[in-house]
Write a protein that holds these residues in place. Structure first.
Motif, mmCIF file in Angstrom:
data_model
loop_
_atom_site.group_PDB
_atom_site.id
_atom_site.type_symbol
_atom_site.label_atom_id
_atom_site.label_comp_id
_atom_site.label_asym_id
_atom_site.label_seq_id
_atom_site.Cartn_x
_atom_site.Cartn_y
_atom_site.Cartn_z
ATOM 1 N N GLY A 19 -14.392 0.380 -59.499
ATOM 2 C CA GLY A 19 -15.312 1.483 -60.399
ATOM 3 C C GLY A 19 -13.772 2.346 -59.674
ATOM 4 O O GLY A 19 -13.032 2.374 -59.115
ATOM 5 N N ALA B 130 -13.338 2.371 -56.003
ATOM 6 C CA ALA B 130 -12.450 1.857 -55.600
ATOM 7 C C ALA B 130 -11.021 1.320 -56.076
ATOM 8 O O ALA B 130 -10.085 0.731 -55.020
ATOM 9 C CB ALA B 130 -12.856 -0.019 -55.749
ATOM 10 N N ASN C 179 -15.890 -8.709 -57.359
ATOM 11 C CA ASN C 179 -16.975 -7.549 -58.282
ATOM 12 C C ASN C 179 -17.194 -8.360 -59.363
ATOM 13 O O ASN C 179 -17.529 -9.046 -59.489
ATOM 14 C CB ASN C 179 -15.894 -6.272 -58.826
ATOM 15 C CG ASN C 179 -16.477 -5.169 -59.388
ATOM 16 O OD1 ASN C 179 -17.587 -4.453 -59.560
ATOM 17 N ND2 ASN C 179 -15.734 -5.290 -60.879
ATOM 18 N N ASN D 20 -13.211 -6.365 -64.586
ATOM 19 C CA ASN D 20 -12.854 -4.963 -64.041
ATOM 20 C C ASN D 20 -11.303 -4.622 -62.725
ATOM 21 O O ASN D 20 -10.917 -3.831 -62.216
ATOM 22 C CB ASN D 20 -13.653 -4.072 -63.361
ATOM 23 C CG ASN D 20 -14.437 -3.633 -65.105
ATOM 24 O OD1 ASN D 20 -13.832 -4.151 -65.950
ATOM 25 N ND2 ASN D 20 -16.291 -3.185 -65.082
ATOM 26 N N SER E 49 -21.941 1.203 -55.834
ATOM 27 C CA SER E 49 -23.256 1.875 -55.839
ATOM 28 C C SER E 49 -24.222 0.930 -55.557
ATOM 29 O O SER E 49 -25.356 1.377 -55.388
ATOM 30 C CB SER E 49 -23.755 2.730 -56.988
ATOM 31 O OG SER E 49 -23.161 1.650 -58.303
HETATM 32 P P1 NAP Z 1 -18.485 3.473 -60.818
HETATM 33 O O1 NAP Z 1 -16.840 3.663 -61.273
HETATM 34 O O2 NAP Z 1 -19.285 3.509 -61.467
HETATM 35 O O3 NAP Z 1 -18.325 2.193 -60.201
HETATM 36 C C1 NAP Z 1 -19.679 1.368 -60.123
HETATM 37 C C2 NAP Z 1 -18.710 -0.412 -58.784
HETATM 38 O O4 NAP Z 1 -20.341 -0.712 -58.782
HETATM 39 C C3 NAP Z 1 -17.858 -0.526 -59.958
HETATM 40 O O5 NAP Z 1 -17.530 -1.699 -59.420
HETATM 41 C C4 NAP Z 1 -19.122 -1.843 -60.500
HETATM 42 O O6 NAP Z 1 -19.546 -2.976 -61.214
HETATM 43 C C5 NAP Z 1 -20.330 -1.742 -59.324
HETATM 44 N N1 NAP Z 1 -22.018 -2.183 -59.711
HETATM 45 C C6 NAP Z 1 -22.618 -0.885 -59.712
HETATM 46 N N2 NAP Z 1 -24.086 -1.667 -59.782
HETATM 47 C C7 NAP Z 1 -23.833 -2.622 -59.389
HETATM 48 C C8 NAP Z 1 -24.864 -3.969 -59.498
HETATM 49 N N3 NAP Z 1 -26.184 -3.522 -59.971
HETATM 50 N N4 NAP Z 1 -24.641 -5.243 -59.005
HETATM 51 C C9 NAP Z 1 -23.247 -5.275 -58.506
HETATM 52 N N5 NAP Z 1 -22.225 -4.319 -58.755
HETATM 53 C C10 NAP Z 1 -22.693 -2.709 -59.390
HETATM 54 O O7 NAP Z 1 -18.802 4.350 -59.581
HETATM 55 P P2 NAP Z 1 -17.892 4.794 -58.645
HETATM 56 O O8 NAP Z 1 -17.401 6.449 -58.737
HETATM 57 O O9 NAP Z 1 -16.205 3.849 -58.119
HETATM 58 O O10 NAP Z 1 -18.282 5.375 -56.763
HETATM 59 C C11 NAP Z 1 -19.020 4.262 -56.538
HETATM 60 C C12 NAP Z 1 -19.861 4.706 -54.899
HETATM 61 O O11 NAP Z 1 -18.543 5.155 -54.064
HETATM 62 C C13 NAP Z 1 -20.947 5.799 -55.061
HETATM 63 O O12 NAP Z 1 -22.143 5.081 -54.360
HETATM 64 C C14 NAP Z 1 -20.336 7.107 -54.760
HETATM 65 O O13 NAP Z 1 -21.448 7.645 -54.166
HETATM 66 C C15 NAP Z 1 -18.958 6.014 -54.097
HETATM 67 N N6 NAP Z 1 -18.298 6.824 -53.673
HETATM 68 C C16 NAP Z 1 -18.597 8.249 -52.357
HETATM 69 C C17 NAP Z 1 -17.179 8.629 -52.306
HETATM 70 C C18 NAP Z 1 -17.112 9.253 -50.368
HETATM 71 O O14 NAP Z 1 -15.710 9.969 -50.484
HETATM 72 N N7 NAP Z 1 -17.431 8.522 -49.587
HETATM 73 C C19 NAP Z 1 -15.936 8.377 -53.063
HETATM 74 C C20 NAP Z 1 -16.162 8.591 -54.794
HETATM 75 C C21 NAP Z 1 -17.146 7.387 -54.853
HETATM 76 P P3 NAP Z 1 -18.307 -3.687 -62.099
HETATM 77 O O15 NAP Z 1 -17.165 -3.331 -62.905
HETATM 78 O O16 NAP Z 1 -19.258 -4.867 -62.831
HETATM 79 O O17 NAP Z 1 -19.934 -2.743 -63.167
#
Ligand code: NAP
Length: 281
Positions: free
Chosen positions: A129, A132, A151, A156, A199
């Motif tokens: 996402g 990533a 993934n 994706n 997530s």
């Molecule tokens: P996003 O764009 O919505 O991407 C979500 C990712 O999780 C996608 O690869 C999705 O797979 C996968 N996913 C979601 N539900 C799933 C499930 N049930 N089983 C398997 N894979 C699943 O979200 P994002 O913005 O990248 O954020 C992702 C995480 O990183 C969140 O927990 C967020 O809080 C954290 N984050 C942390 C920081 C930090 O500074 N520490 C910064 C940004 C984000 P698909 O491609 O198959 O849908």
């Protein structure tokens, strides 16, 4: 106090950014106030335009606006341009707005805080996402040996790899796999760095991969802001771990420096963030 910066997103109520950014402003005796700006997609252009006013320093941008904000800005730094997403806006002296991506250097600084040297590293990234994309970009630009993205949706993962490949002259080995592919076990077993950017684990229960694949030679990073089941398993397997709080603070520290020109008080910001997370447990 003056409101000079804030967080643009939807939702924003959960964010702890005000806590550690305001701690940094107070550290320097500055009157600035970091505010939560809940902003719908329809209201995004007006919100961004409001940053041009005198006295504003800029903003952070979070989901779902990091990409949509780009065309509303006057210029971008190299990373925001390459990733196509900005998480920080700086109002410059002439009122123009510059978009930065501090997620990428924030993630790399968080690795450095663990003493991890990415040069020559074998890396596995779970998820494809927005987060990533920042992790993959930072890693392929820093001399890693290989990056495998695992993934749920293969397309994706392939899209992220294609995008990062187009912005680097380096030539790491890149591979996209689904979580149930038979190759995952071997690839994870050989990893120096395992990063969870899905997530999965936010619910305190689910694991994004089979925990028996974790080895003691890895650094395991979970971008979720607290100890997840993955990190608990990694500790049990003797691996070193880091949760997402350090990346959050590091990206915020770089934003603070861009807004103020001051050196970010990292220990102050880290302590404030840690306390805010503990109070919410
Ligand atoms: P996003 O764009 O919505 O991407 C979500 C990712 O999780 C996608 O690869 C999705 O797979 C996968 N996913 C979601 N539900 C799933 C499930 N049930 N089983 C398997 N894979 C699943 O979200 P994002 O913005 O990248 O954020 C992702 C995480 O990183 C969140 O927990 C967020 O809080 C954290 N984050 C942390 C920081 C930090 O500074 N520490 C910064 C940004 C984000 P698909 O491609 O198959 O849908």
């Amino acid at each position: 106090m003056i409101t000079s910066v804030g967080l643009i997103g939807d939702p924003v109520e959960h964010s702890i950014s005000p806590v550690f950014q305001n701690a940094a402003f107070r550290h320097y005796g500055l009157p600035d106030q970091y505010t939560l700006w809940h902003t719908s997609a329809a209201d995004l252009p007006a919100r961004v335009a409001s940053l041009r006013a005198d006295g504003m320093r800029g903003a952070n941008v979070t989901l779902p606006h990091k990409t949509a904000v780009v065309p509303l800005l006057d210029e971008l730094d190299e990373v925001a341009e390459a990733v196509g997403a900005a998480n920080t806006i700086v109002r410059m002296v002439d009122g123009k707005l510059r978009g930065l991506n501090t997620d990428v250097p924030g993630f790399m600084n968080a690795l450095q805080a663990m003493g991890f040297d990415p040069n020559g590293a074998t890396c596995v990234l779970l998820g494809a996402g927005g987060a990533a994309r920042a992790v993959a970009y930072g890693l392929v630009k820093s001399g890693i040996r290989s990056l495998t993205i695992v993934n749920r949706t293969l397309e994706n993962a392939e899209a992220v790899l294609a995008d990062v490949l187009s912005v680097t002259d380096l030539d790491p080995h890149l591979l996209a796999l689904t979580a149930d592919a038979p190759e995952v076990a071997d690839v994870v077993a050989g990893a120096d760095l395992l990063v969870n950017s899905t997530s999965v684990g936010l619910d305190h229960q689910a694991l994004p991969l089979a925990p028996e694949l974790i080895t003691s030679r890895m650094l395991v990073v979970d971008l979720i802001y607290r100890t997840t089941p993955l990190l608990q398993s990694a500790t049990q397997h003797g691996a070193r771990i880091q949760d997402g709080l350090e990346m959050l603070v590091q990206q915020g520290a770089l934003a603070f420096e861009a807004w103020t020109g001051l050196s970010a008080p990292l220990p102050v910001m880290r302590a404030a963030a840690q306390q805010a997370i503990e109070e919410r447990r």
